[in-house]
Structure formats: C-alpha cells, structure tokens
Motif scaffolding. Sequence first.
Motif, PDB file in Angstrom:
ATOM      1  N   GLU A  18       0.817  -1.304  -0.100  1.00  0.00           N
ATOM      2  CA  GLU A  18      -0.127  -0.011  -0.200  1.00  0.00           C
ATOM      3  C   GLU A  18       0.927   1.352  -0.112  1.00  0.00           C
ATOM      4  N   LYS A  19       1.923   1.161   0.674  1.00  0.00           N
ATOM      5  CA  LYS A  19       2.849   2.454   0.918  1.00  0.00           C
ATOM      6  C   LYS A  19       3.594   2.664  -0.666  1.00  0.00           C
ATOM      7  N   LEU A  20       4.077   1.327  -1.225  1.00  0.00           N
ATOM      8  CA  LEU A  20       4.722   1.551  -2.412  1.00  0.00           C
ATOM      9  C   LEU A  20       3.812   2.279  -3.554  1.00  0.00           C
ATOM     10  N   PHE A  21       2.587   1.822  -3.631  1.00  0.00           N
ATOM     11  CA  PHE A  21       1.628   2.097  -4.464  1.00  0.00           C
ATOM     12  C   PHE A  21       0.866   3.684  -4.052  1.00  0.00           C
ATOM     13  N   ASN A  22       1.184   4.282  -3.043  1.00  0.00           N
ATOM     14  CA  ASN A  22       0.775   5.535  -2.608  1.00  0.00           C
ATOM     15  C   ASN A  22      -0.875   5.491  -2.520  1.00  0.00           C
ATOM     16  N   SER A  23      -1.442   4.067  -2.048  1.00  0.00           N
ATOM     17  CA  SER A  23      -2.632   3.693  -1.753  1.00  0.00           C
ATOM     18  C   SER A  23      -3.469   4.848  -1.127  1.00  0.00           C
ATOM     19  N   LYS A  24      -3.072   5.601  -0.076  1.00  0.00           N
ATOM     20  CA  LYS A  24      -3.627   6.590   0.761  1.00  0.00           C
ATOM     21  C   LYS A  24      -4.282   7.825  -0.389  1.00  0.00           C
ATOM     22  N   LYS A  25      -3.399   7.767  -1.318  1.00  0.00           N
ATOM     23  CA  LYS A  25      -3.905   9.049  -2.116  1.00  0.00           C
ATOM     24  C   LYS A  25      -4.969   8.730  -2.977  1.00  0.00           C
ATOM     25  N   ASP A  35       0.336   7.469 -11.291  1.00  0.00           N
ATOM     26  CA  ASP A  35       0.221   6.461  -9.833  1.00  0.00           C
ATOM     27  C   ASP A  35      -0.348   5.088 -10.467  1.00  0.00           C
ATOM     28  N   TYR A  36      -1.409   5.263 -11.051  1.00  0.00           N
ATOM     29  CA  TYR A  36      -2.080   4.345 -11.521  1.00  0.00           C
ATOM     30  C   TYR A  36      -1.457   3.387 -12.546  1.00  0.00           C
ATOM     31  N   LYS A  37      -0.968   3.959 -13.482  1.00  0.00           N
ATOM     32  CA  LYS A  37      -0.055   2.847 -14.183  1.00  0.00           C
ATOM     33  C   LYS A  37       1.252   2.390 -13.723  1.00  0.00           C
ATOM     34  N   ILE A  39       0.982   0.945 -10.545  1.00  0.00           N
ATOM     35  CA  ILE A  39       0.290  -0.102  -9.990  1.00  0.00           C
ATOM     36  C   ILE A  39      -0.111  -1.077 -11.236  1.00  0.00           C
ATOM     37  N   ILE A  40      -0.554  -0.736 -12.218  1.00  0.00           N
ATOM     38  CA  ILE A  40      -1.100  -1.699 -13.263  1.00  0.00           C
ATOM     39  C   ILE A  40       0.453  -2.510 -13.987  1.00  0.00           C
ATOM     40  N   GLY A  41       1.198  -1.482 -14.210  1.00  0.00           N
ATOM     41  CA  GLY A  41       2.580  -2.091 -14.573  1.00  0.00           C
ATOM     42  C   GLY A  41       3.260  -3.180 -13.691  1.00  0.00           C
ATOM     43  N   THR A  42       3.227  -2.877 -12.543  1.00  0.00           N
ATOM     44  CA  THR A  42       3.566  -3.816 -11.497  1.00  0.00           C
ATOM     45  C   THR A  42       2.818  -5.233 -11.267  1.00  0.00           C
ATOM     46  N   ASN A  43       1.707  -4.797 -11.217  1.00  0.00           N
ATOM     47  CA  ASN A  43       0.643  -6.114 -11.051  1.00  0.00           C
ATOM     48  C   ASN A  43       0.731  -6.910 -12.262  1.00  0.00           C
ATOM     49  N   TYR A  44       0.917  -6.349 -13.317  1.00  0.00           N
ATOM     50  CA  TYR A  44       0.953  -7.133 -14.827  1.00  0.00           C
ATOM     51  C   TYR A  44       2.375  -7.889 -14.599  1.00  0.00           C
ATOM     52  N   LEU A 179       6.535  -8.752  -5.806  1.00  0.00           N
ATOM     53  CA  LEU A 179       5.938  -7.579  -6.160  1.00  0.00           C
ATOM     54  C   LEU A 179       6.412  -6.224  -5.558  1.00  0.00           C
ATOM     55  N   LEU A 180       6.946  -6.561  -4.471  1.00  0.00           N
ATOM     56  CA  LEU A 180       7.516  -5.354  -3.855  1.00  0.00           C
ATOM     57  C   LEU A 180       8.934  -5.091  -4.485  1.00  0.00           C
ATOM     58  N   ASN A 181       9.443  -6.016  -5.203  1.00  0.00           N
ATOM     59  CA  ASN A 181      10.966  -5.729  -5.712  1.00  0.00           C
ATOM     60  C   ASN A 181      10.985  -5.686  -7.190  1.00  0.00           C
ATOM     61  N   VAL A 182       9.843  -5.766  -7.775  1.00  0.00           N
ATOM     62  CA  VAL A 182       9.909  -5.957  -9.401  1.00  0.00           C
ATOM     63  C   VAL A 182      10.194  -4.539  -9.881  1.00  0.00           C
ATOM     64  N   ASN A 183      10.937  -4.341 -11.010  1.00  0.00           N
ATOM     65  CA  ASN A 183      11.137  -3.115 -11.488  1.00  0.00           C
ATOM     66  C   ASN A 183      10.596  -3.120 -13.001  1.00  0.00           C
TER      67      ASN A 183
END
Length: 183
Positions: A18-25, A35-37, A39-44, A179-183
């Motif tokens: 949640e922190k990595l993806f700025n979910s609070k925003k 920000d959305y891109k 999340i989508i790129g990393t989840n992909y 997920l947390l370490n993929v670039n």
Amino acid sequence: MISEYLKQHTAAYHDAAEKLFNSKKIFDRTFTLEDYKKIIGTNYLMLLHSEDRIFSSLSGDLAERLQLEDRKKLPLIEKDLASLSLKNRTADHELEFTSENEALGALYVIEGSTLGGNVIAKQLSKTEGFEGVTFNFFGCYRENTGPMWKNFKEVLDTKVDEQNYDEVLSGAKKLYTFLLNVN
C-alpha cells in the motif's frame, strides 16, 4: 483457519505494498494517472510471472473448486496496459513455487488484491482524470467480488491442514516479495 493466519502473517507485506503504490492518495483523491500506471505495470509483471505457475501447480479438483477459469486476470490486465499505452515488459528475476500449498499462498495475494482492487476501481472512477479508464483488472469480478473471495477463503480454509500453514505462508511471502521488488 489459514485465511486468518495469512492475513496476520502478511500484514507487514500488505502495508508495504500500500505504501509502495501510494494507496492513501486513492481515498483523498490525489492519486494520479501516473500512480495508476505504476500499479498496473507492477501487477502485470506479478501476474505474468505467477499466474500460469500458480494455476499449473493446483490439482484438477482444486482448480474446479476454485473456479480457476474465472480467476484468470492476465488477459484483463493486458487490456489495461493497452488502454494506458504501456508496453509489455518482463521482470529481471524469476518466481518459482515448489508445491500446491505455496501456489495457494501466492493465489491468496492475487485474490486479496482483487478484493482491494474492486474498492480502488470504485474510488478512482469518481476521481478527476480517470473518466476514460476501464478498470479491467481491478474491476474483474464486478458484483461477484464478494462471492468469489468467499469461495476462495472457504476452499483455502477447508483444503489446508494446520501443519501446512507455513508452506502456504511461504508462497504468499514469495509473491509479495516479488511484487515489492519488481521493476
């Protein structure tokens, strides 16, 4: 129950994501299309490197009980990539699951993200700048999100014996770490 065990023992990973993806925003409506891109790129990348491995690790009976055919998300997130004009990429490291139990743990992470994704899609659809976004991945189950999550938890809780909890947790941690370490 394994679902509660996983929730407790992966909370730090969930919070880190949640922190990595700025979910609070998302909830204060300052989340941007960039920000959305992310999340989508990393989840992909997560789905690209895990979905087939997870699904092929599960027995036929389990696949049927989990309705795996209805849980495929890679084609949906690929539609999101295309609509956002993002390029398909591959990760710089591999992901392996050594057992059905590890695969179930990894699937817990994906299904949990779907549960949260439904909330994200609803929230972002009301946010300025997201008018043309389709939310194929995050909105994948639509009104069936609750029943799909309930089915997953029921199967997980009845299938996994207590002596296998740590193996399932290992799979969840592997996928979160990826997920947390993929670039």
